[in-house]
Scaffold this active site. Structure first.
Site, PDB file in Angstrom:
ATOM      1  N   ASN A 210       0.849  -1.189   0.000  1.00 17.36           N
ATOM      2  CA  ASN A 210       0.000   0.000   0.000  1.00 17.36           C
ATOM      3  C   ASN A 210       0.891   1.248   0.000  1.00 17.36           C
ATOM      4  OD1 ASN A 210       0.581   0.814   2.828  1.00 17.36           O
ATOM      5  ND2 ASN A 210      -0.325  -1.200   3.224  1.00 17.36           N
ATOM      6  N   ASP A 279      -3.789  -6.502   4.895  1.00 14.65           N
ATOM      7  CA  ASP A 279      -4.724  -7.416   5.552  1.00 14.65           C
ATOM      8  C   ASP A 279      -4.633  -8.829   4.984  1.00 14.65           C
ATOM      9  OD1 ASP A 279      -5.936  -5.740   7.464  1.00 14.65           O
ATOM     10  OD2 ASP A 279      -6.982  -4.687   5.846  1.00 14.65           O
ATOM     11  N   LYS A 289       9.714 -16.462 -10.786  1.00 12.32           N
ATOM     12  CA  LYS A 289       8.900 -15.378 -11.340  1.00 12.32           C
ATOM     13  C   LYS A 289       7.753 -15.958 -12.181  1.00 12.32           C
ATOM     14  CE  LYS A 289       9.205 -11.356 -14.309  1.00 12.32           C
ATOM     15  NZ  LYS A 289      10.019 -10.646 -15.279  1.00 12.32           N
ATOM     16  N   ILE A 307      -2.207  -7.660  13.942  1.00 14.70           N
ATOM     17  CA  ILE A 307      -1.087  -7.532  14.880  1.00 14.70           C
ATOM     18  C   ILE A 307      -1.523  -6.852  16.172  1.00 14.70           C
ATOM     19  CG2 ILE A 307       1.211  -6.518  15.193  1.00 14.70           C
ATOM     20  CD1 ILE A 307       1.491  -6.698  12.082  1.00 14.70           C
ATOM     21  N   PHE A 324      -4.420   3.245  14.723  1.00 16.74           N
ATOM     22  CA  PHE A 324      -4.952   4.207  13.758  1.00 16.74           C
ATOM     23  C   PHE A 324      -6.100   3.531  13.007  1.00 16.74           C
ATOM     24  CE2 PHE A 324      -2.316   8.031  13.166  1.00 16.74           C
ATOM     25  CZ  PHE A 324      -1.328   7.775  14.101  1.00 16.74           C
ATOM     26  N   LYS A 338     -13.652  -0.106  15.393  1.00 20.17           N
ATOM     27  CA  LYS A 338     -12.334  -0.769  15.398  1.00 20.17           C
ATOM     28  C   LYS A 338     -11.700  -0.724  16.777  1.00 20.17           C
ATOM     29  CE  LYS A 338     -10.822  -0.516  10.671  1.00 20.17           C
ATOM     30  NZ  LYS A 338     -10.146   0.222   9.636  1.00 20.17           N
TER      31      LYS A 338
HETATM   32  O1  PMT Z   1       2.660   6.243   6.591  1.00 25.21           O
HETATM   33  P1  PMT Z   1       2.050   7.551   6.155  1.00 25.21           P
HETATM   34  O2  PMT Z   1       2.209   7.802   4.667  1.00 25.21           O
HETATM   35  O3  PMT Z   1       2.524   8.700   6.988  1.00 25.21           O
HETATM   36  O4  PMT Z   1       0.461   7.456   6.373  1.00 25.21           O
HETATM   37  C1  PMT Z   1      -0.048   7.347   7.661  1.00 25.21           C
HETATM   38  C2  PMT Z   1      -1.105   6.226   7.757  1.00 25.21           C
HETATM   39  C3  PMT Z   1      -2.330   6.643   6.946  1.00 25.21           C
HETATM   40  C4  PMT Z   1      -0.571   4.894   7.237  1.00 25.21           C
HETATM   41  C5  PMT Z   1      -1.431   6.074   9.281  1.00 25.21           C
HETATM   42  O5  PMT Z   1      -1.773   7.288   9.815  1.00 25.21           O
HETATM   43  C6  PMT Z   1      -2.588   5.099   9.495  1.00 25.21           C
HETATM   44  O6  PMT Z   1      -3.748   5.455   9.437  1.00 25.21           O
HETATM   45  N1  PMT Z   1      -2.190   3.813   9.783  1.00 25.21           N
HETATM   46  C7  PMT Z   1      -3.121   2.724   9.922  1.00 25.21           C
HETATM   47  C8  PMT Z   1      -3.526   2.274   8.555  1.00 25.21           C
HETATM   48  C9  PMT Z   1      -4.384   1.058   8.591  1.00 25.21           C
HETATM   49  O7  PMT Z   1      -3.975   0.039   8.106  1.00 25.21           O
HETATM   50  O8  PMT Z   1      -5.510   1.185   9.218  1.00 25.21           O
HETATM   51  P2  PMT Z   1      -6.551  -0.053   9.482  1.00 25.21           P
HETATM   52  O9  PMT Z   1      -7.832   0.607   9.715  1.00 25.21           O
HETATM   53  O10 PMT Z   1      -6.469  -1.065   8.395  1.00 25.21           O
HETATM   54  O11 PMT Z   1      -5.998  -0.732  10.799  1.00 25.21           O
HETATM   55  C10 PMT Z   1      -6.432  -0.348  12.086  1.00 25.21           C
HETATM   56  C11 PMT Z   1      -5.326  -0.578  13.082  1.00 25.21           C
HETATM   57  O12 PMT Z   1      -4.993  -1.966  13.134  1.00 25.21           O
HETATM   58  C12 PMT Z   1      -4.042   0.144  12.764  1.00 25.21           C
HETATM   59  O13 PMT Z   1      -3.486   0.577  13.970  1.00 25.21           O
HETATM   60  C13 PMT Z   1      -3.166  -0.933  12.096  1.00 25.21           C
HETATM   61  O14 PMT Z   1      -1.774  -0.681  12.319  1.00 25.21           O
HETATM   62  C14 PMT Z   1      -3.618  -2.166  12.843  1.00 25.21           C
HETATM   63  N2  PMT Z   1      -3.554  -3.396  12.025  1.00 25.21           N
HETATM   64  C15 PMT Z   1      -4.290  -3.538  10.901  1.00 25.21           C
HETATM   65  C16 PMT Z   1      -4.253  -4.724  10.203  1.00 25.21           C
HETATM   66  C17 PMT Z   1      -3.438  -5.774  10.677  1.00 25.21           C
HETATM   67  N3  PMT Z   1      -3.367  -6.938  10.023  1.00 25.21           N
HETATM   68  N4  PMT Z   1      -2.712  -5.618  11.790  1.00 25.21           N
HETATM   69  C18 PMT Z   1      -2.747  -4.448  12.472  1.00 25.21           C
HETATM   70  O15 PMT Z   1      -2.051  -4.302  13.494  1.00 25.21           O
END
Ligand code: PMT
Length: 399
Positions: A210, A279, A289, A307, A324, A338
């Site tokens: 991403n 995800d 390849k 995680i 986040f 969330k």
């Molecule tokens: O890196 P930048 O370019 O500065 O951009 C910042 C950002 C947009 C990446 C950052 O601010 C942000 O929003 N990060 C979380 C992005 C995200 O994947 O969000 P989510 O809604 O999918 O996940 C929610 C939370 O679960 C997040 O804290 C994520 O780190 C965590 N997560 C998600 C999926 C996963 N498999 N494991 C996780 O730990």
């Protein structure tokens, strides 16, 4: 990189012989990663040219209060809003007097009044002028309003006098600016942060990922270190330098990030999930390849571990967990859901549809959501947003 990295610094130079040191100051600020814009007072242009400052800063130099080229002719307000920090160096006795009176009779003093950013002043003048009761009263006024006083230095002056009133050397000014970001809010705390994207291999040359640049997570790592924390940063592949005093653990895939997170988070005070974790990953990674066969390609994807949710359920769960939520619609609803589903103390809701707050941007605007309530953090550089998040986490830690 230090605390000035990615910070938007407005350097205002007033008209004294020390104005020439402004050129070295811009060079050093840029070396420290700051984004620098320069204001020259009319007097300063007698000592140093706008072109010199433009060449060094890479940004147009500002000299006039009424700027026809700025949006709606309000260049001073745009500059005032843009800055994370304004430093007036050198600040002459006259500028200090006008700042103390709250005058707005040129661009420099008007921006100093209009900016919501912190202001620092580095005086430079003859030792007798510095010692004068009027100047000392004015300085006291400025300090009592929260303006940071940097210097002056003492020694031989351009006029031949010896005494206090010399502009501090640019590297000492940089050091003083750095110290203002050293809070002790997280003194001795252990903080683990995930940042950046993950890459999920399809074959030896291709991957799913991403647009995360890591800027938000790295800004948080830097802000936590400045607040006195011991910081472990688990980062996916990014092009950023590790912040000073932060231990970097580089990983590639979500599974690697998960393993590092579970190991490091045990017993930590704070865990912040800023990473954009993929995800899904391909169910199978091809050893060679993949070749084109002209009939498309079907990939079976399987879910990666969540995680932060796993860290939340782990036996050594950190005291505070903040994640986040990067959303394209229904920001607050999705973020609230969330936070509860993943077992987090705080979630930082991040609208990634707006160009100024999306992946890769240097700025952000977010909502902090906790058990106690919700608060918006207005558009600012990721550095400033990170500092506000750290302050909120520190408050929650002691609550
Ligand atoms: O890196 P930048 O370019 O500065 O951009 C910042 C950002 C947009 C990446 C950052 O601010 C942000 O929003 N990060 C979380 C992005 C995200 O994947 O969000 P989510 O809604 O999918 O996940 C929610 C939370 O679960 C997040 O804290 C994520 O780190 C965590 N997560 C998600 C999926 C996963 N498999 N494991 C996780 O730990």
């Amino acid at each position: 990189m230090g605390h000035l990295n990615q910070r938007r610094i407005l350097l205002a130079i007033s008209g004294g012989i020390a104005a020439y040191k402004g050129a070295e100051l811009v060079r050093l600020l840029k070396k420290h990663g700051a984004i620098v814009k320069v204001i020259l007072s009319r007097g300063a242009t007698e000592f140093i040219t706008p072109l010199t400052m433009q060449a060094l800063s890479g940004e147009p130099t500002h000299t006039e209060l009424l700027d026809e080229t700025a949006e709606a002719g309000m260049g001073h307000i745009e500059l005032a809003r843009w800055a994370d920090l304004m430093i007036i160096a050198p600040a002459t006795a006259d500028v200090i007097a006008r700042l103390a009176q709250g005058r707005a009779d040129d661009l420099l003093t008007t921006v100093a009044l209009a900016t919501p950013a912190p202001v620092a002043v580095a005086p430079a003048m003859n030792q007798q002028m510095w010692a004068h009761a009027a100047t000392q009263d004015n300085i006291q006024q400025l300090v009592s309003r929260g303006i940071q006083l940097i210097g002056p230095d003492a020694g031989e002056q351009a006029c031949g006098d010896v005494g206090p009133g010399r502009l501090l050397e640019p590297d000492s000014i940089i050091m003083a600016l750095n110290t203002r970001y050293e809070t002790r809010l997280l003194e001795g705390k252990r903080v683990v942060i995930t940042a950046g994207p993950t890459r999920e291999a399809i074959d030896p040359v291709r991957y799913l990922s991403n647009h995360s640049s890591g800027k938000m997570g790295y800004a948080l790592a830097s802000a936590c270190a400045a607040a006195g924390a011991n910081v472990e940063l688990i980062s996916g592949p990014v092009t950023l330098e590790a912040p000073d005093r932060v231990v970097l653990h580089s990983v590639t895939s979500a599974e690697e990030m998960c393993e590092a997170a579970l190991a490091l988070a045990e017993g930590a005070d704070i865990f912040i999930g800023a990473a954009a974790v993929a995800d899904y990953r391909p169910a199978v990674m091809a050893n060679e390849k993949l070749k084109k066969h002209g009939d498309g390609l079907e990939l079976r994807l399987i879910e990666n571990p969540d995680i932060i949710a796993r860290v939340a359920q782990s036996p050594g769960r950190p005291t505070l967990l903040a994640g986040f939520a990067a959303e394209t619609h229904d920001l607050l609803e999705h973020a609230r859901e969330k936070r509860i589903r993943k077992g987090l103390d705080m979630i930082i809701a991040n609208d990634v549809m707006a160009p100024e707050t999306t992946f890769g941007s240097d700025q952000n605007a977010v909502y902090l959501i906790t058990d106690l309530g919700e608060a918006p953090l207005a558009l600012a550089s990721k550095r400033v947003i990170a500092e506000q998040i750290v302050a909120a986490l520190a408050a929650q830690l002691v609550a």
